[in-house]
Scaffold this motif. Structure first.
Motif, PDB file in Angstrom:
ATOM      1  N   VAL A 255      -4.300  12.521  12.740  1.00  0.00           N
ATOM      2  CA  VAL A 255      -3.410  12.873  11.629  1.00  0.00           C
ATOM      3  C   VAL A 255      -2.275  11.860  11.462  1.00  0.00           C
ATOM      4  CG1 VAL A 255      -3.933  15.323  11.818  1.00  0.00           C
ATOM      5  CG2 VAL A 255      -1.969  14.395  13.044  1.00  0.00           C
ATOM      6  N   ASP A 256      -1.944  11.143  12.531  1.00  0.00           N
ATOM      7  CA  ASP A 256      -0.899  10.122  12.414  1.00  0.00           C
ATOM      8  C   ASP A 256      -1.371   8.964  11.530  1.00  0.00           C
ATOM      9  OD1 ASP A 256       0.855  11.516  14.094  1.00  0.00           O
ATOM     10  OD2 ASP A 256      -0.024  10.636  15.885  1.00  0.00           O
ATOM     11  N   ILE A 257      -2.660   8.647  11.605  1.00  0.00           N
ATOM     12  CA  ILE A 257      -3.216   7.604  10.745  1.00  0.00           C
ATOM     13  C   ILE A 257      -3.222   8.089   9.295  1.00  0.00           C
ATOM     14  CG2 ILE A 257      -5.334   6.364  10.141  1.00  0.00           C
ATOM     15  CD1 ILE A 257      -5.937   6.092  13.098  1.00  0.00           C
ATOM     16  N   ILE A 258      -3.599   9.344   9.080  1.00  0.00           N
ATOM     17  CA  ILE A 258      -3.587   9.910   7.724  1.00  0.00           C
ATOM     18  C   ILE A 258      -2.175   9.868   7.151  1.00  0.00           C
ATOM     19  CG2 ILE A 258      -4.053  11.959   6.331  1.00  0.00           C
ATOM     20  CD1 ILE A 258      -6.548  10.604   7.504  1.00  0.00           C
ATOM     21  N   GLU A 259      -1.205  10.224   7.976  1.00  0.00           N
ATOM     22  CA  GLU A 259       0.194  10.195   7.533  1.00  0.00           C
ATOM     23  C   GLU A 259       0.612   8.777   7.139  1.00  0.00           C
ATOM     24  OE1 GLU A 259       4.573  11.662   9.116  1.00  0.00           O
ATOM     25  OE2 GLU A 259       3.060  11.000  10.566  1.00  0.00           O
ATOM     26  N   SER A 260       0.228   7.795   7.948  1.00  0.00           N
ATOM     27  CA  SER A 260       0.590   6.405   7.657  1.00  0.00           C
ATOM     28  C   SER A 260      -0.041   5.929   6.350  1.00  0.00           C
ATOM     29  CB  SER A 260       0.144   5.488   8.806  1.00  0.00           C
ATOM     30  OG  SER A 260       0.831   5.799   9.994  1.00  0.00           O
ATOM     31  N   ILE A 261      -1.289   6.309   6.125  1.00  0.00           N
ATOM     32  CA  ILE A 261      -1.974   5.895   4.899  1.00  0.00           C
ATOM     33  C   ILE A 261      -1.272   6.470   3.677  1.00  0.00           C
ATOM     34  CG2 ILE A 261      -4.104   6.165   3.555  1.00  0.00           C
ATOM     35  CD1 ILE A 261      -5.612   6.075   6.256  1.00  0.00           C
ATOM     36  N   ILE A 262      -0.947   7.755   3.734  1.00  0.00           N
ATOM     37  CA  ILE A 262      -0.279   8.390   2.588  1.00  0.00           C
ATOM     38  C   ILE A 262       1.112   7.811   2.381  1.00  0.00           C
ATOM     39  CG2 ILE A 262       0.560  10.571   1.649  1.00  0.00           C
ATOM     40  CD1 ILE A 262      -1.657  11.974   3.230  1.00  0.00           C
ATOM     41  N   SER A 263       1.842   7.600   3.473  1.00  0.00           N
ATOM     42  CA  SER A 263       3.220   7.103   3.352  1.00  0.00           C
ATOM     43  C   SER A 263       3.274   5.683   2.794  1.00  0.00           C
ATOM     44  CB  SER A 263       3.922   7.154   4.712  1.00  0.00           C
ATOM     45  OG  SER A 263       3.301   6.272   5.640  1.00  0.00           O
ATOM     46  N   LYS A 264       2.207   4.905   3.008  1.00  0.00           N
ATOM     47  CA  LYS A 264       2.164   3.538   2.490  1.00  0.00           C
ATOM     48  C   LYS A 264       1.581   3.471   1.071  1.00  0.00           C
ATOM     49  CE  LYS A 264       3.752   1.364   6.145  1.00  0.00           C
ATOM     50  NZ  LYS A 264       5.027   0.590   6.109  1.00  0.00           N
ATOM     51  N   SER A 265       1.157   4.619   0.570  1.00  0.00           N
ATOM     52  CA  SER A 265       0.565   4.662  -0.768  1.00  0.00           C
ATOM     53  C   SER A 265       1.643   4.775  -1.839  1.00  0.00           C
ATOM     54  CB  SER A 265      -0.397   5.847  -0.882  1.00  0.00           C
ATOM     55  OG  SER A 265      -1.420   5.764   0.084  1.00  0.00           O
ATOM     56  N   THR A 266       1.266   4.379  -3.039  1.00  0.00           N
ATOM     57  CA  THR A 266       2.161   4.479  -4.192  1.00  0.00           C
ATOM     58  C   THR A 266       1.685   5.604  -5.094  1.00  0.00           C
ATOM     59  OG1 THR A 266       2.580   2.099  -4.124  1.00  0.00           O
ATOM     60  CG2 THR A 266       3.130   3.255  -6.165  1.00  0.00           C
ATOM     61  N   LYS A 267       2.598   6.498  -5.464  1.00  0.00           N
ATOM     62  CA  LYS A 267       2.213   7.622  -6.303  1.00  0.00           C
ATOM     63  C   LYS A 267       2.200   7.214  -7.766  1.00  0.00           C
ATOM     64  CE  LYS A 267       3.127  12.486  -7.252  1.00  0.00           C
ATOM     65  NZ  LYS A 267       3.996  13.644  -7.001  1.00  0.00           N
ATOM     66  N   GLU A 268       1.094   7.486  -8.413  1.00  0.00           N
ATOM     67  CA  GLU A 268       0.951   7.231  -9.836  1.00  0.00           C
ATOM     68  C   GLU A 268       0.363   8.472 -10.489  1.00  0.00           C
ATOM     69  OE1 GLU A 268      -1.061   3.640 -10.806  1.00  0.00           O
ATOM     70  OE2 GLU A 268       0.189   2.381  -9.487  1.00  0.00           O
ATOM     71  N   GLU A 269       1.200   9.158 -11.253  1.00  0.00           N
ATOM     72  CA  GLU A 269       0.831  10.431 -11.874  1.00  0.00           C
ATOM     73  C   GLU A 269       0.369  11.432 -10.810  1.00  0.00           C
ATOM     74  OE1 GLU A 269      -1.897   9.608 -15.050  1.00  0.00           O
ATOM     75  OE2 GLU A 269      -0.396   8.520 -16.222  1.00  0.00           O
ATOM     76  N   ASP A 270      -0.888  11.848 -10.830  1.00  0.00           N
ATOM     77  CA  ASP A 270      -1.348  12.888  -9.906  1.00  0.00           C
ATOM     78  C   ASP A 270      -2.096  12.354  -8.695  1.00  0.00           C
ATOM     79  OD1 ASP A 270      -0.287  14.872 -11.535  1.00  0.00           O
ATOM     80  OD2 ASP A 270      -2.120  15.024 -12.726  1.00  0.00           O
ATOM     81  N   GLU A 271      -2.072  11.059  -8.454  1.00  0.00           N
ATOM     82  CA  GLU A 271      -2.781  10.510  -7.315  1.00  0.00           C
ATOM     83  C   GLU A 271      -1.957   9.426  -6.620  1.00  0.00           C
ATOM     84  OE1 GLU A 271      -6.448   8.915  -8.702  1.00  0.00           O
ATOM     85  OE2 GLU A 271      -5.532   7.300  -9.835  1.00  0.00           O
ATOM     86  N   TYR A 272      -2.392   9.111  -5.407  1.00  0.00           N
ATOM     87  CA  TYR A 272      -1.747   8.067  -4.626  1.00  0.00           C
ATOM     88  C   TYR A 272      -2.710   6.885  -4.521  1.00  0.00           C
ATOM     89  CZ  TYR A 272       1.695  11.554  -3.171  1.00  0.00           C
ATOM     90  OH  TYR A 272       2.689  12.503  -3.160  1.00  0.00           O
ATOM     91  N   ILE A 273      -2.152   5.696  -4.516  1.00  0.00           N
ATOM     92  CA  ILE A 273      -2.978   4.487  -4.460  1.00  0.00           C
ATOM     93  C   ILE A 273      -2.475   3.580  -3.341  1.00  0.00           C
ATOM     94  CG2 ILE A 273      -3.735   2.442  -5.719  1.00  0.00           C
ATOM     95  CD1 ILE A 273      -3.328   4.007  -8.308  1.00  0.00           C
ATOM     96  N   ILE A 274      -3.420   3.061  -2.555  1.00  0.00           N
ATOM     97  CA  ILE A 274      -3.078   2.102  -1.506  1.00  0.00           C
ATOM     98  C   ILE A 274      -4.059   0.933  -1.592  1.00  0.00           C
ATOM     99  CG2 ILE A 274      -4.505   3.298   0.220  1.00  0.00           C
ATOM    100  CD1 ILE A 274      -2.478   2.398   2.345  1.00  0.00           C
ATOM    101  N   THR A 275      -3.554  -0.260  -1.397  1.00  0.00           N
ATOM    102  CA  THR A 275      -4.437  -1.428  -1.448  1.00  0.00           C
ATOM    103  C   THR A 275      -5.327  -1.460  -0.206  1.00  0.00           C
ATOM    104  OG1 THR A 275      -2.878  -2.870  -0.303  1.00  0.00           O
ATOM    105  CG2 THR A 275      -2.673  -2.726  -2.705  1.00  0.00           C
TER     106      THR A 275
END
Length: 232
Positions: free
Chosen positions: A143-163
């Motif tokens: 879950v720590d990896i999941i948290e890191s992925i979400i925290s590094k993502s950019t929110k755009e409307e109803d979804e999050y995007i990460i490169t």
């Protein structure tokens, strides 16, 4: 008059010499001693309970996530259902996590796994033996990896995007580079994240160009209801 004063005079020696006084004095002495011991015992028990409660509280994971609604997942006490769909093939893991231990069943392949401190065990016949991680693409059990992925993502409307570059860096797969992106959706109940969906297609294509569609769905429920468990 002098005789009356002599009769009224009383000394400690009279207690020792007079058996009745001596018996009463002993009773009083032992009553006070027992009372003091009881008070000391209760005080000691109270301090011990306070220390135990303090110790139990300190052993609980009380970290707070920077992601709104992720705190319940970060406590690492829940049931889960993780579904990885690669084109038309699904792999489903159902299980539970508490602190540093995870138990789950691979519903698709009829296997049981137990993880403790990143050590993977699989059940073969009636015993658990060491094995490699069965998880594909990245360790989404962490879950720590999941948290890191979400925290590094950019929110755009109803979804999050990460490169993919950022994603690969988080999962320690620095060989994969791309300008494409991974798309993430979060679902909440009462402000708590209960479902994370990731479109891993662009990342998976870097591993196998024949793949057309990869979706990862992580579902969390029964927060803080998991009792301690182990395997025999």
């Amino acid at each position: 008059m002098e005789e009356e004063n002599k009769k009224k005079k009383f000394s400690i020696l009279d207690i020792v010499r007079n058996k009745q006084y001596y018996a009463i004095a002993n009773l009083v002495f032992y009553f006070i001693l027992i009372l003091l011991l009881v008070i000391m015992f209760r005080t000691s028990s109270s301090d011990t309970n306070k220390n135990n409660n303090s110790s139990n509280s300190s052993n609980q994971n009380t970290e707070v996530s920077q992601i709104d609604g992720f705190d319940s997942i970060k406590q690492k006490n829940f049931n889960f259902k993780y579904t990885l769909k690669v084109d038309l093939k699904e792999t489903v893991y159902e299980g539970k996590e508490r602190e540093n231990k995870i138990f789950f069943k691979d519903i698709t392949n009829s296997k049981e796994y137990f993880i403790k401190d990143d050590v993977f065990l699989v059940k073969e016949k009636e015993q658990y033996v060491l094995t490699d991680s069965p998880v594909r693409y990245f360790n989404y059990l962490d879950v720590d990896i999941i948290e890191s992925i979400i925290s590094k993502s950019t929110k755009e409307e109803d979804e999050y995007i990460i490169t993919i570059d950022e994603f690969a860096n988080i999962i320690s797969d620095n060989d994969k580079t791309s300008n494409d992106e991974i798309y993430i959706e979060l679902e909440k109940q009462n402000g708590i994240i209960t479902k994370v969906t990731m479109d891993l297609t662009n990342y998976a294509e870097l591993i196998d160009s024949k793949i057309n569609d990869v979706k990862l769905t992580l579902q969390y429920y029964n927060f803080n209801l998991i009792e301690d468990f182990d395997i025999k």
